[in-house]
Design an enzyme around this catalytic site. Structure first.
Site, PDB file in Angstrom:
ATOM      1  N   SER A 260      24.476  73.729 -73.589  1.00  0.00           N
ATOM      2  CA  SER A 260      25.506  74.180 -74.067  1.00  0.00           C
ATOM      3  C   SER A 260      25.790  75.906 -73.204  1.00  0.00           C
ATOM      4  O   SER A 260      24.695  76.188 -72.718  1.00  0.00           O
ATOM      5  CB  SER A 260      25.574  74.844 -75.399  1.00  0.00           C
ATOM      6  OG  SER A 260      25.549  73.624 -76.279  1.00  0.00           O
TER       7      SER A 260
HETATM    8  N1  SAM Z   1      21.692  72.291 -77.898  1.00  0.00           N
HETATM    9  C1  SAM Z   1      21.522  71.589 -76.730  1.00  0.00           C
HETATM   10  C2  SAM Z   1      21.094  72.460 -75.647  1.00  0.00           C
HETATM   11  O1  SAM Z   1      20.872  73.620 -75.787  1.00  0.00           O
HETATM   12  O2  SAM Z   1      21.068  72.022 -74.551  1.00  0.00           O
HETATM   13  C3  SAM Z   1      23.085  71.021 -76.306  1.00  0.00           C
HETATM   14  C4  SAM Z   1      23.226  70.043 -76.960  1.00  0.00           C
HETATM   15  S1  SAM Z   1      24.337  69.032 -76.211  1.00  0.00           S
HETATM   16  C5  SAM Z   1      25.752  69.894 -75.999  1.00  0.00           C
HETATM   17  C6  SAM Z   1      24.646  67.863 -77.506  1.00  0.00           C
HETATM   18  C7  SAM Z   1      23.372  66.949 -77.886  1.00  0.00           C
HETATM   19  O3  SAM Z   1      23.688  66.441 -79.160  1.00  0.00           O
HETATM   20  C8  SAM Z   1      23.358  66.100 -76.882  1.00  0.00           C
HETATM   21  O4  SAM Z   1      22.163  65.906 -76.115  1.00  0.00           O
HETATM   22  C9  SAM Z   1      23.416  64.661 -77.561  1.00  0.00           C
HETATM   23  O5  SAM Z   1      22.434  63.483 -77.110  1.00  0.00           O
HETATM   24  C10 SAM Z   1      22.989  65.230 -78.934  1.00  0.00           C
HETATM   25  N2  SAM Z   1      23.806  64.067 -80.196  1.00  0.00           N
HETATM   26  C11 SAM Z   1      24.848  63.705 -80.279  1.00  0.00           C
HETATM   27  N3  SAM Z   1      24.887  62.909 -81.416  1.00  0.00           N
HETATM   28  C12 SAM Z   1      23.666  63.226 -82.025  1.00  0.00           C
HETATM   29  C13 SAM Z   1      22.993  62.801 -83.304  1.00  0.00           C
HETATM   30  N4  SAM Z   1      23.730  62.001 -84.270  1.00  0.00           N
HETATM   31  N5  SAM Z   1      21.737  63.198 -83.650  1.00  0.00           N
HETATM   32  C14 SAM Z   1      21.051  63.835 -82.722  1.00  0.00           C
HETATM   33  N6  SAM Z   1      21.492  64.292 -81.506  1.00  0.00           N
HETATM   34  C15 SAM Z   1      22.867  63.849 -81.069  1.00  0.00           C
END
Ligand code: SAM
Length: 663
Positions: free
Chosen positions: A62
């Site tokens: 992000s």
């Molecule tokens: N907080 C992260 C960082 O600092 O890099 C950014 C995360 S990214 C925008 C969103 C993440 O949410 C992705 O890696 C995606 O695979 C994960 N994601 C989506 N749905 C999910 C779920 N149901 N459970 C866990 N992770 C999930």
């Protein structure tokens, strides 16, 4: 590396502190965590730009500002337990771990999770626990959490995450319908069942894929079928409202037992001529009397007239020269078949019971000045003829206006009749001074006479200030009603409980309506809340359409008129659109948080008194209110009909002019 640390400081100063991130903890943590460690080697030079970057598996790290904003919005404090859904690169979890006590983070893609875990180890951030799985279901074994941050967009707030918040916990989550654009929401758990929600603005996140998020194919997953924000207020009302059975049903009053602990239960009405309002209030009153020890029924009726009903229902003889009651406009307000049912029932209920268990029926209002003067004089004639002669002289000052007291105010101005004020006040004080002596003969008779003397004094003031218009006369009237209620409760002792019947405009807390906000008017509902606090329940009654008994003008004949369907921008229309035809809706803070917030927006509400002018309805009958602060509960009848008047002008169901004594 030295270059990058400078770049990191610059990022914090320019993109975070330079915007609106003021939270020291957040700024310090972001100065500490090396973001370049969380991106691919080829991306390191861009690590301190304020933008998201690809991290593999089609996912992104992000944008720093959004990470800071979310942590700040969640208000993460030292030592707290935090859950993150969507670890991705692990960067946000790493930042939070510098502030919180323990961070749990979940990632659905195993390769991303493995990489993130390695990074935490390399940096020796050992207060982070990471697991692979579906974070839309939360991490129940580690709950409750002080803060939950979701780094992926959901179609609606996953119920599991709300439930895993500690009381006082904050959930920050992007929510949106199209899987790409969302609004960032902060949901705060305020109690076991209550939540508050704030909107923090528009954002763009990758979708939350999981049982309580989106399905892989981009459709809403089965565990999260209908987003709450799509629900309209009428739908929310339909869900929160308790449907009421038919008025003839023995169970009708069951839900109203929730008010039984109150010292005072105030039942309103949106018009003075609607049968359902009288019938509902009769059923509720019966239940409160029969099962919960209420012994006072106080009406927005004139004291002397209601006193005649009280004698009737308590099996006491009528006054010697008693005139028929409720003979003046608007007669149908109390001379109607629906109200007569309550009178008949109360009389039967009181039969054979000791005086202290009998239920009294009293009037709080002050319009029958002549009746009150006559009642004081008759009482004194009986108990103290000398005092009666003095009182006759004093009240003589008001005699010319007894029949038309509305003209008294003008007379005071033009002819200096202000001395009446001193005379009626002296009369009241003298009567009260002899309380012990008089009350020893008959407490009920004394209470009645004292209240009549109070009323003459209050009415003198009322008619005097009425001439000037403005809030003062209304405020005098409602203050008098409140004081009368207090006298009634005092007379019955500290355990006494009262049911009050009055129009919504008297009962709904004036501070939360146009009356208080724009016109400085107060009312008996407000005064009771200020005095009794939780010990009073203010219950409003409303309707959408049907018929009503009312007049076009003061002193005109009563007519049965059609009530226009409620306007589109009103409280009533929201209730009508709920599709529930009869219901009880609990209102106020701490009830249904989401509905409460939606209803807080001021809206129009309809007030029909004894006068109804459908042609100018908007100007004459609608006023702005904040419903969930105006009342503690709202009772709804979608369609209603006019009361059935009784009496000389309305030969009704065989009830004589001498009602109630002729029954
Ligand atoms: N907080 C992260 C960082 O600092 O890099 C950014 C995360 S990214 C925008 C969103 C993440 O949410 C992705 O890696 C995606 O695979 C994960 N994601 C989506 N749905 C999910 C779920 N149901 N459970 C866990 N992770 C999930």
């Amino acid at each position: 590396m030295a270059d990058l640390s400078r770049a990191r400081d610059r990022m914090v100063d320019v993109h975070l502190a330079g915007r609106d991130i003021r939270d020291r903890n957040v700024l310090d943590a972001m100065r500490e965590v090396p973001r370049e460690v969380f991106v691919d080697a080829g991306m390191r030079e861009f690590a301190y730009e304020d933008s998201p970057l690809p991290i593999g598996e089609g996912q992104t790290i992000s944008q720093p500002y959004i990470v800071a904003l979310m942590i700040h919005a969640a208000g993460i404090a030292a030592g707290e337990r935090v859950l993150e859904v969507g670890s991705g690169s692990g960067y946000a979890a790493a930042v939070m771990s510098r502030i919180a006590g323990r961070v749990h983070t979940i990632e659905r893609h195993a390769p991303l999770a493995a990489q993130a875990r390695e990074r935490f180890e390399a940096l020796r951030y050992d207060n982070i626990e990471l697991r692979v799985g579906d974070g839309s279901r939360g991490w129940p074994e580690a709950a409750p959490f002080d803060a939950i941050l979701v780094a992926a967009g959901a179609p609606d707030t996953p119920p599991a995450l709300r439930e895993q918040l500690a009381i006082g916990g904050r959930l920050v989550i992007p929510v949106g319908e199209d899987g790409q654009h969302q609004r960032l929401r902060r949901i705060t758990r305020t109690g076991p069942e209550t939540y508050e929600q704030d909107d923090l603005g528009g954002v763009m996140f990758v979708p939350l894929i999981g049982e309580q998020g989106w399905a892989e194919d981009g459709r809403r997953a089965a565990g999260n079928p209908v987003p709450a924000r799509e629900r309209s207020v009428p739908e929310m009302i339909a869900e929160a409202a308790l449907p009421l059975p038919d008025l003839d049903d023995d169970d009708f009053a069951d839900p109203f037992e929730r008010f039984a602990h109150c010292r005072v239960v105030m039942l309103g009405e949106a018009s003075h001529g609607t049968a359902e309002f009288y019938r509902a209030r009769t059923e509720i009153t019966r239940r409160l009397v029969e099962r919960h020890g209420f012994t006072i029924v106080a009406l927005e009726a004139d004291w002397p007239d209601a006193a005649a009903l009280d004698r009737h229902v308590r099996h006491r003889p009528p006054r010697a020269d008693a005139e028929p009651v409720f003979q003046r406009f608007p007669t149908w307000m109390w001379r109607n078949a629906e109200f007569a049912e309550l009178v008949v029932w109360l009389r039967a209920r009181n039969h054979g019971r000791p005086r202290e268990q009998q239920v009294g029926m009293h009037g709080l209002d002050m319009y029958n000045l002549g009746g009150s003067i006559a009642a004081v004089l008759e009482y004194l004639d009986k108990v103290d003829p000398e005092a009666a002669a003095v009182a006759r002289e004093r009240y003589g000052c008001l005699t010319p206006w007894q029949k038309e007291p509305g003209t008294y105010g003008r007379a005071v101005l033009t002819r200096g009749y202000a001395k009446c004020e001193a005379e009626v006040t002296r009369q009241l004080h003298e009567l009260l001074q002899r309380r012990l002596e008089y009350a020893a003969r008959d407490g009920d008779e004394f209470l009645d006479a004292a209240q009549n003397a109070r009323l003459v004094a209050a009415a003198e003031r009322y008619y005097r200030v009425m001439y000037y218009g403005g809030a003062q006369s209304w405020n005098l009237r409602d203050t008098h009603m409140f004081e009368t209620l207090q006298h009634l409760l005092d007379a019955r002792g500290p355990e006494a409980k009262a049911v009050v019947w009055a129009h919504n405009s008297h009962i709904g807390d004036a501070r939360h309506t146009e009356m208080g906000r724009a016109r400085d008017e107060l009312n008996i509902g407000q005064l009771c809340r200020e005095h009794f606090g939780e010990g009073v329940a203010l219950v409003g009654l409303g309707t959408h359409a049907g018929t009503v008994a009312a007049a076009h003008d003061w002193d005109d004949d009563m007519q049965v008129m059609k009530v226009r369907p409620s306007r589109a921008d009103t409280v009533e229309r929201l209730c009508h659109d709920s599709g529930v035809r009869r219901f009880l809706l609990d209102l106020g803070e701490g009830r249904d948080g989401a509905l409460d917030r939606r209803l807080l927006e001021p809206r129009l509400e309809r007030f029909i008194g004894v006068i109804y002018r459908p042609d100018t309805e908007l100007q004459s009958h609608y006023a702005e209110v904040t419903l969930p602060r105006q009342f503690d509960a709202w009772v709804w009848f979608d369609e209603t009909r006019a009361v059935t008047p009784i009496g000389p002008t309305h030969p009704g169901p065989g009830i004589p002019v001498t009602w109630p004594t002729g029954l």
